[in-house]
Design an enzyme around this catalytic site. Structure first.
Site, PDB file in Angstrom:
ATOM      1  N   HIS A 169       0.846  -1.192   0.000  1.00  0.00           N
ATOM      2  CA  HIS A 169       0.000   0.000   0.000  1.00  0.00           C
ATOM      3  C   HIS A 169       0.880   1.241   0.000  1.00  0.00           C
ATOM      4  O   HIS A 169       1.829   1.335   0.774  1.00  0.00           O
ATOM      5  CB  HIS A 169      -0.887  -0.037   1.252  1.00  0.00           C
ATOM      6  CG  HIS A 169      -1.871   1.072   1.352  1.00  0.00           C
ATOM      7  ND1 HIS A 169      -1.652   2.198   2.120  1.00  0.00           N
ATOM      8  CD2 HIS A 169      -3.092   1.229   0.793  1.00  0.00           C
ATOM      9  CE1 HIS A 169      -2.695   2.998   2.036  1.00  0.00           C
ATOM     10  NE2 HIS A 169      -3.584   2.434   1.236  1.00  0.00           N
ATOM     11  N   LYS A 211     -19.626   1.800 -14.555  1.00  0.00           N
ATOM     12  CA  LYS A 211     -18.485   2.670 -14.840  1.00  0.00           C
ATOM     13  C   LYS A 211     -17.398   2.518 -13.771  1.00  0.00           C
ATOM     14  O   LYS A 211     -16.213   2.398 -14.082  1.00  0.00           O
ATOM     15  CB  LYS A 211     -18.951   4.127 -14.936  1.00  0.00           C
ATOM     16  CG  LYS A 211     -19.905   4.377 -16.097  1.00  0.00           C
ATOM     17  CD  LYS A 211     -20.353   5.831 -16.155  1.00  0.00           C
ATOM     18  CE  LYS A 211     -21.324   6.050 -17.318  1.00  0.00           C
ATOM     19  NZ  LYS A 211     -21.802   7.444 -17.393  1.00  0.00           N
ATOM     20  N   ASP A 252      -7.430  12.668  -7.626  1.00  0.00           N
ATOM     21  CA  ASP A 252      -7.119  11.449  -6.881  1.00  0.00           C
ATOM     22  C   ASP A 252      -8.450  10.885  -6.408  1.00  0.00           C
ATOM     23  O   ASP A 252      -9.061  11.427  -5.480  1.00  0.00           O
ATOM     24  CB  ASP A 252      -6.198  11.766  -5.698  1.00  0.00           C
ATOM     25  CG  ASP A 252      -5.803  10.525  -4.896  1.00  0.00           C
ATOM     26  OD1 ASP A 252      -6.255   9.425  -5.245  1.00  0.00           O
ATOM     27  OD2 ASP A 252      -5.042  10.682  -3.918  1.00  0.00           O
ATOM     28  N   MET A 253      -8.915   9.824  -7.024  1.00  0.00           N
ATOM     29  CA  MET A 253     -10.247   9.307  -6.714  1.00  0.00           C
ATOM     30  C   MET A 253     -10.275   7.792  -6.771  1.00  0.00           C
ATOM     31  O   MET A 253      -9.501   7.167  -7.493  1.00  0.00           O
ATOM     32  CB  MET A 253     -11.275   9.864  -7.702  1.00  0.00           C
ATOM     33  CG  MET A 253     -10.930   9.611  -9.152  1.00  0.00           C
ATOM     34  SD  MET A 253     -12.216  10.114 -10.295  1.00  0.00           S
ATOM     35  CE  MET A 253     -13.149   8.588 -10.407  1.00  0.00           C
ATOM     36  N   ALA A 254     -11.148   7.212  -5.965  1.00  0.00           N
ATOM     37  CA  ALA A 254     -11.362   5.769  -5.977  1.00  0.00           C
ATOM     38  C   ALA A 254     -12.538   5.451  -6.902  1.00  0.00           C
ATOM     39  O   ALA A 254     -13.399   6.296  -7.124  1.00  0.00           O
ATOM     40  CB  ALA A 254     -11.663   5.271  -4.564  1.00  0.00           C
ATOM     41  N   SER A 292      -5.291  -3.046  -5.645  1.00  0.00           N
ATOM     42  CA  SER A 292      -5.436  -3.208  -4.202  1.00  0.00           C
ATOM     43  C   SER A 292      -6.279  -4.438  -3.906  1.00  0.00           C
ATOM     44  O   SER A 292      -6.786  -5.097  -4.823  1.00  0.00           O
ATOM     45  CB  SER A 292      -6.069  -1.954  -3.579  1.00  0.00           C
ATOM     46  OG  SER A 292      -7.324  -1.668  -4.167  1.00  0.00           O
ATOM     47  N   GLY A 342      -8.696  18.961  -6.809  1.00  0.00           N
ATOM     48  CA  GLY A 342      -7.550  19.109  -5.929  1.00  0.00           C
ATOM     49  C   GLY A 342      -7.553  20.377  -5.105  1.00  0.00           C
ATOM     50  O   GLY A 342      -6.808  20.490  -4.125  1.00  0.00           O
TER      51      GLY A 342
END
Length: 379
Positions: free
Chosen positions: A127, A255, A203-205, A151, A338
């Site tokens: 990680h 998506k 920065d996104m999951a 992950s 951001g």
């Protein structure tokens, strides 16, 4: 106040320099070299400063538990092989993910400085925390970037009901006016927060919410929104424990599922690391296997097709168009990707990083184990 926000435990604040001291000390007393500990601490505290508390110093106890179980090697150092002038491959050697990711992005940046583009892949890693710090590494070098990682399983594929895909972050960035003004991450963020155009940082999951947010709610005794996850019986839940026993939900249905698969292709399949649900997670207390996480890094020189001032000017124009767009009803401000995190960073540099008592206790327990001074708080 919503029921989710009600009855939250009080928070205490720690200065970022004190947080860095504590994390670095715990790491070095657990077998991590001085330079490696400094890098890991820097990346974790960067997450806390940006408000990404799920990927900050609260991760330290789970990292130390993995060291004690022998599934994370504190002394390991990654190695790099240059495959072509623009492609590098990093073997993380089961070291902290921050080390392999930093080495890979630096290799990509070095290639891009000469050839305009550089790519690096990482295997046998762990990680690596908040992906935005890797993007910031590229921004500090004046580079655009794309950052992927895979992950451990948390999401079902669209139409499925069992965990298979990770909540792997998709991150990218481009240097704006703030990077031109300063290559310091802290000063650059403050410049953006102060107004005017700035860096683009996404920065996104691929999930509705990052898994770390559910662990954070669990630590803090909070509920979660009912649209974040399903329990083991497939029912929506606001209980963090039930959510962790069930599955997280992908954003946008198919998506989000497709994005999670994409990151497994680029980070896992391509690198030679674990993939297709075989990565073990940083919170897994049962596995004795190394997680074998894979990463993918791409650095791009922004002045390939025009001079750098023109590029920055065009990004500034995009920034102004976005934040100056006509607002929907009830919206006070539109943010560039951001920018909200940069505003939080500016505030937390002054007011400190907030921690719940459960997080403080866990960190101080690690400090006691290591024989180092416990955390000191701001008055």
């Amino acid at each position: 106040m919503s029921s989710i926000d009600a009855d939250k435990p009080p928070l205490r604040h720690v200065h970022h320099t004190e947080a860095t001291r504590l994390v670095t000390s715990i790491l070095t007393h657990n077998g991590v070299s001085g330079p490696s500990a400094a890098l890991v601490a820097k990346c974790l505290i960067a997450a806390d400063l940006r408000g990404v508390d799920t990927h900050g110093m609260s991760r330290v106890p789970s990292y130390m538990a993995r060291i004690r179980r022998g599934v994370l090697d504190p002394a390991a150092q990654p190695s790099l092989s240059q495959v072509t002038p623009v492609v590098a491959h990093v073997d993380g050697r089961n070291s902290f993910g921050f080390l392999g990711a930093h080495m890979a992005m630096q290799a990509a940046i070095t290639s891009a400085e000469t050839y305009g583009i550089g790519m690096a892949s990482v295997r046998r890693s762990n990680h690596f925390g908040m992906a935005a710090w890797v993007v910031q590494q590229a921004l500090d070098a004046g580079m655009m970037s794309i950052v992927f990682t895979n992950s451990s399983p948390a999401l079902p594929p669209f139409g499925g009901r069992s965990k298979l895909l990770g909540t792997s972050p998709l991150a990218c960035g481009a240097p704006g006016i703030s990077t031109a003004a300063s290559v310091s991450a802290t000063k650059g963020a403050a410049a953006v927060a102060g107004g005017g155009g700035g860096d683009f940082i996404l920065d996104m999951a691929p999930s509705v919410a990052a898994r770390g947010k559910i662990y954070k709610a669990k630590r803090r005794g909070e509920r979660i929104p009912q649209d974040w996850a399903l329990d083991k019986d497939g029912r929506p839940t606001d209980d963090p424990d039930a959510a962790l026993a069930g599955v997280l939900l992908p954003m946008g249905g198919p998506k989000g599922s497709a994005l999670a698969i994409m990151m497994d292709v680029f980070s896992g399949v391509l690198s030679g690391s674990a993939f297709a649900g075989h990565v073990t997670g940083p919170y897994d207390t049962s596995s004795q296997e190394a997680p074998d996480v894979g990463h993918f890094m791409l650095a791009i020189k922004p002045d390939l097709f025009m001079n750098l001032d023109e590029f920055r000017g065009r990004l500034e124009y995009l920034y102004q168009r976005v934040v100056g767009a006509e607002k929907a009803a009830g919206v006070d401000r539109i943010y560039f990707p951001g920018e909200m995190e940069q505003l939080v960073q500016r505030e937390r540099l002054e007011t400190g990083i907030p921690l719940a008592q459960a997080e403080i206790d866990a960190l101080n327990e690690e400090a006691e184990r290591a024989g180092v001074q416990p955390m000191k708080f701001m008055s």
